[in-house]
Design a protein around this motif. Structure first.
Motif, PDB file in Angstrom:
ATOM      1  N   ASP A  94     -98.951 -40.692  12.282  1.00 60.95           N
ATOM      2  CA  ASP A  94     -98.333 -39.591  13.008  1.00 60.95           C
ATOM      3  C   ASP A  94     -96.850 -39.588  12.698  1.00 60.95           C
ATOM      4  O   ASP A  94     -96.099 -40.408  13.228  1.00 60.95           O
ATOM      5  CB  ASP A  94     -98.578 -39.739  14.512  1.00 60.95           C
ATOM      6  N   THR A  95     -96.437 -38.678  11.833  1.00 66.20           N
ATOM      7  CA  THR A  95     -95.044 -38.661  11.393  1.00 66.20           C
ATOM      8  C   THR A  95     -94.096 -38.280  12.525  1.00 66.20           C
ATOM      9  O   THR A  95     -92.929 -38.668  12.510  1.00 66.20           O
ATOM     10  CB  THR A  95     -94.862 -37.681  10.217  1.00 66.20           C
ATOM     11  N   LYS A  96     -94.577 -37.536  13.514  1.00 67.49           N
ATOM     12  CA  LYS A  96     -93.686 -37.090  14.598  1.00 67.49           C
ATOM     13  C   LYS A  96     -93.227 -38.244  15.471  1.00 67.49           C
ATOM     14  O   LYS A  96     -92.141 -38.201  16.044  1.00 67.49           O
ATOM     15  CB  LYS A  96     -94.386 -36.035  15.454  1.00 67.49           C
ATOM     16  N   THR A  97     -94.056 -39.265  15.620  1.00 71.19           N
ATOM     17  CA  THR A  97     -93.688 -40.406  16.458  1.00 71.19           C
ATOM     18  C   THR A  97     -93.446 -41.667  15.637  1.00 71.19           C
ATOM     19  O   THR A  97     -93.175 -42.728  16.202  1.00 71.19           O
ATOM     20  CB  THR A  97     -94.779 -40.690  17.512  1.00 71.19           C
ATOM     21  N   THR A 155     -82.530 -38.729  17.588  1.00 72.89           N
ATOM     22  CA  THR A 155     -83.094 -37.968  16.478  1.00 72.89           C
ATOM     23  C   THR A 155     -82.986 -38.818  15.217  1.00 72.89           C
ATOM     24  O   THR A 155     -81.880 -39.152  14.782  1.00 72.89           O
ATOM     25  CB  THR A 155     -82.374 -36.621  16.288  1.00 72.89           C
ATOM     26  N   ILE A 156     -84.137 -39.200  14.678  1.00 78.00           N
ATOM     27  CA  ILE A 156     -84.200 -40.070  13.499  1.00 78.00           C
ATOM     28  C   ILE A 156     -85.063 -39.386  12.447  1.00 78.00           C
ATOM     29  O   ILE A 156     -86.226 -39.072  12.701  1.00 78.00           O
ATOM     30  CB  ILE A 156     -84.785 -41.451  13.863  1.00 78.00           C
ATOM     31  N   ASP A 157     -84.490 -39.138  11.260  1.00 76.50           N
ATOM     32  CA  ASP A 157     -85.218 -38.449  10.182  1.00 76.50           C
ATOM     33  C   ASP A 157     -85.834 -37.140  10.687  1.00 76.50           C
ATOM     34  O   ASP A 157     -87.006 -36.845  10.428  1.00 76.50           O
ATOM     35  CB  ASP A 157     -86.320 -39.356   9.605  1.00 76.50           C
ATOM     36  N   ASN A 158     -85.032 -36.380  11.449  1.00 76.37           N
ATOM     37  CA  ASN A 158     -85.451 -35.077  11.994  1.00 76.37           C
ATOM     38  C   ASN A 158     -86.575 -35.181  13.023  1.00 76.37           C
ATOM     39  O   ASN A 158     -87.215 -34.186  13.345  1.00 76.37           O
ATOM     40  CB  ASN A 158     -85.877 -34.120  10.865  1.00 76.37           C
ATOM     41  N   LYS A 159     -86.813 -36.398  13.552  1.00 78.97           N
ATOM     42  CA  LYS A 159     -87.808 -36.587  14.606  1.00 78.97           C
ATOM     43  C   LYS A 159     -87.078 -36.958  15.884  1.00 78.97           C
ATOM     44  O   LYS A 159     -86.230 -37.851  15.877  1.00 78.97           O
ATOM     45  CB  LYS A 159     -88.802 -37.693  14.239  1.00 78.97           C
ATOM     46  N   GLN A 160     -87.383 -36.278  16.982  1.00 78.37           N
ATOM     47  CA  GLN A 160     -86.787 -36.616  18.266  1.00 78.37           C
ATOM     48  C   GLN A 160     -87.700 -37.604  18.990  1.00 78.37           C
ATOM     49  O   GLN A 160     -88.852 -37.299  19.287  1.00 78.37           O
ATOM     50  CB  GLN A 160     -86.561 -35.367  19.123  1.00 78.37           C
ATOM     51  N   LEU A 161     -87.167 -38.790  19.275  1.00 82.26           N
ATOM     52  CA  LEU A 161     -87.953 -39.861  19.864  1.00 82.26           C
ATOM     53  C   LEU A 161     -87.299 -40.342  21.155  1.00 82.26           C
ATOM     54  O   LEU A 161     -86.075 -40.330  21.289  1.00 82.26           O
ATOM     55  CB  LEU A 161     -88.071 -41.039  18.889  1.00 82.26           C
ATOM     56  N   THR A 162     -88.119 -40.773  22.115  1.00 77.58           N
ATOM     57  CA  THR A 162     -87.632 -41.399  23.335  1.00 77.58           C
ATOM     58  C   THR A 162     -87.847 -42.897  23.199  1.00 77.58           C
ATOM     59  O   THR A 162     -88.990 -43.356  23.064  1.00 77.58           O
ATOM     60  CB  THR A 162     -88.380 -40.848  24.567  1.00 77.58           C
ATOM     61  N   ASN A 193     -90.498 -51.923  17.148  1.00 74.86           N
ATOM     62  CA  ASN A 193     -89.163 -51.751  16.573  1.00 74.86           C
ATOM     63  C   ASN A 193     -89.169 -50.634  15.538  1.00 74.86           C
ATOM     64  O   ASN A 193     -90.068 -50.563  14.691  1.00 74.86           O
ATOM     65  CB  ASN A 193     -88.705 -53.053  15.924  1.00 74.86           C
ATOM     66  N   THR A 194     -88.157 -49.782  15.622  1.00 74.08           N
ATOM     67  CA  THR A 194     -88.184 -48.628  14.725  1.00 74.08           C
ATOM     68  C   THR A 194     -86.858 -48.327  14.045  1.00 74.08           C
ATOM     69  O   THR A 194     -86.838 -47.773  12.960  1.00 74.08           O
ATOM     70  CB  THR A 194     -88.686 -47.373  15.469  1.00 74.08           C
ATOM     71  N   ALA A 195     -85.709 -48.668  14.664  1.00 79.85           N
ATOM     72  CA  ALA A 195     -84.440 -48.238  14.077  1.00 79.85           C
ATOM     73  C   ALA A 195     -83.278 -49.031  14.655  1.00 79.85           C
ATOM     74  O   ALA A 195     -83.387 -49.693  15.690  1.00 79.85           O
ATOM     75  CB  ALA A 195     -84.206 -46.745  14.330  1.00 79.85           C
ATOM     76  N   LYS A 196     -82.136 -48.939  13.968  1.00 82.24           N
ATOM     77  CA  LYS A 196     -80.889 -49.476  14.493  1.00 82.24           C
ATOM     78  C   LYS A 196     -79.769 -48.536  14.071  1.00 82.24           C
ATOM     79  O   LYS A 196     -79.904 -47.764  13.108  1.00 82.24           O
ATOM     80  CB  LYS A 196     -80.624 -50.885  13.967  1.00 82.24           C
ATOM     81  N   VAL A 197     -78.677 -48.570  14.821  1.00 82.90           N
ATOM     82  CA  VAL A 197     -77.492 -47.810  14.445  1.00 82.90           C
ATOM     83  C   VAL A 197     -76.580 -48.759  13.694  1.00 82.90           C
ATOM     84  O   VAL A 197     -76.166 -49.798  14.218  1.00 82.90           O
ATOM     85  CB  VAL A 197     -76.773 -47.238  15.681  1.00 82.90           C
TER      86      VAL A 197
END
Length: 240
Positions: free
Chosen positions: A10-13, A72-79, A107-111
C-alpha cells in the motif's frame, strides 16, 4: 535468509506484507502492542539494520517525543509517532517497541539536517494493523473510494488568461472509471463537489475520502462555457 513473497503493498501508507516459508526453522512472532495507549515520555526502542546487513539488529533507545504528527513524505500524508530513538537509513520497516517488547510502531523516516537531531518517525500499529489485515486478506486495501481522473488546478490567473474558470481541469481519465460512467470528459473543469467549491485535487480528494464506494458525489462541472450538474457514483480503488 529466506525467499519472501509479496502478499500486498500500500503505497499510500508505506506498508507492505511479505510472506516466508520457514520450513523447519522455528520463528517467534513479535507481539503487536496498543499504540493508542502511548504517552509522550514513554520508552521507545528502535530495532533495524542501519546501512544494511553489516549492522543488522542495531538497537537504539529513546522516548516517545510526540503523538499524531502529520507528516508529508514522498507526497504521502501520514500520521506518525515521533521519537528521539536514533533512526537511520536502513531502519525503515524495523520495529519500534515499548518497554514490554511489544511492537508499537514501524520505523519509516527521519528528519535530517546539520542543525537537527533526534527526529525519527514511525507508523503506529493502530494505523498499520487494519491495513496489514486487508493486505493479507485481499492483497490491497478495500473500501477506498476512487473517482478515476487525473487533474490539475486552474488558478485565477490561468482562468483569466485562457478564458476558463477556477477549478480542477480533467486531463486524463481511466476507461470505465466512475468519472467516465458519470459522463465527465477530458477538458471538463470541476468547480464544486457536494456544494463545496474545489480548486485543487487535494480539496476534491479531501471531500471524496469522507465517502465510501457506491456513494454519490454531486459535482458542478464547467464545459466550454456551460455549467453542468453531474452525479458521480464512487468506485473502489483497486491496484493494477
Amino acid at each position: 535468509e529466506f525467499t519472501a513473497k509479496l502478499v500486498g503493498q500500500d503505497t499510500k501508507t508505506d506498508l507492505a506484507v511479505l510472506k516466508i516459508d520457514p520450513g523447519s526453522t522455528k520463528l517467534t512472532a513479535a507481539t503487536l502492542g496498543d499504540s493508542t495507549a502511548l504517552r509522550v515520555g514513554d520508552l521507545a526502542v528502535a530495532i533495524g539494520n542501519p546501512l544494511g546487513q553489516e549492522l543488522a539488529g542495531t538497537v537504539t533507545v529513546g522516548y516517545i517525543s510526540a503523538l499524531n504528527r502529520t507528516m508529508t513524505i514522498d507526497n504521502k500524508q501520514l500520521t506518525l509517532i515521533q521519537t528521539d530513538a536514533a533512526i537511520n537509513p536502513g531502519n525503515s520497516g524495523g520495529a519500534l517497541v515499548n518497554c514490554y517488547g511489544e511492537v508499537i510502531g514501524i520505523n519509516t523516516a527521519k528528519v535530517s539536517s546539520s542543525s537537527l537531531e533526534g527526529l525519527g518517525f514511525a507508523i503506529p500499529t493502530a494505523e498499520a494493523k487494519p491495513i496489514i489485515e486487508d493486505l493479507i486478506a485481499n492483497g490491497y486495501v478495500k473500501g477506498r473510494p476512487v473517482i478515476g481522473i487525473a487533474g490539475r488546478a486552474i488558478s485565477a490567473s490561468d482562468a483569466k488568461r485562457y478564458n476558463l474558470v477556477e477549478g480542477i481541469y480533467v486531463y486524463s481519465m481511466t476507461d470505465n472509471s466512475p468519472a467516465h460512467l458519470a459522463g465527465l470528459k477530458i477538458g471538463d473543469i470541476i468547480t464544486e463537489c457536494n456544494g463545496q467549491a474545489v480548486k485543487t485535487v487535494d480539496e476534491l480528494n479531501e471531500i471524496k475520502n469522507k465517502y465510501k464506494p457506491n456513494d454519490t458525489l454531486k459535482l458542478k462541472v464547467w464545459r466550454t462555457g456551460e455549467t453542468l450538474d453531474v452525479n458521480l457514483i464512487l468506485g473502489e480503488e483497486v491496484p493494477n
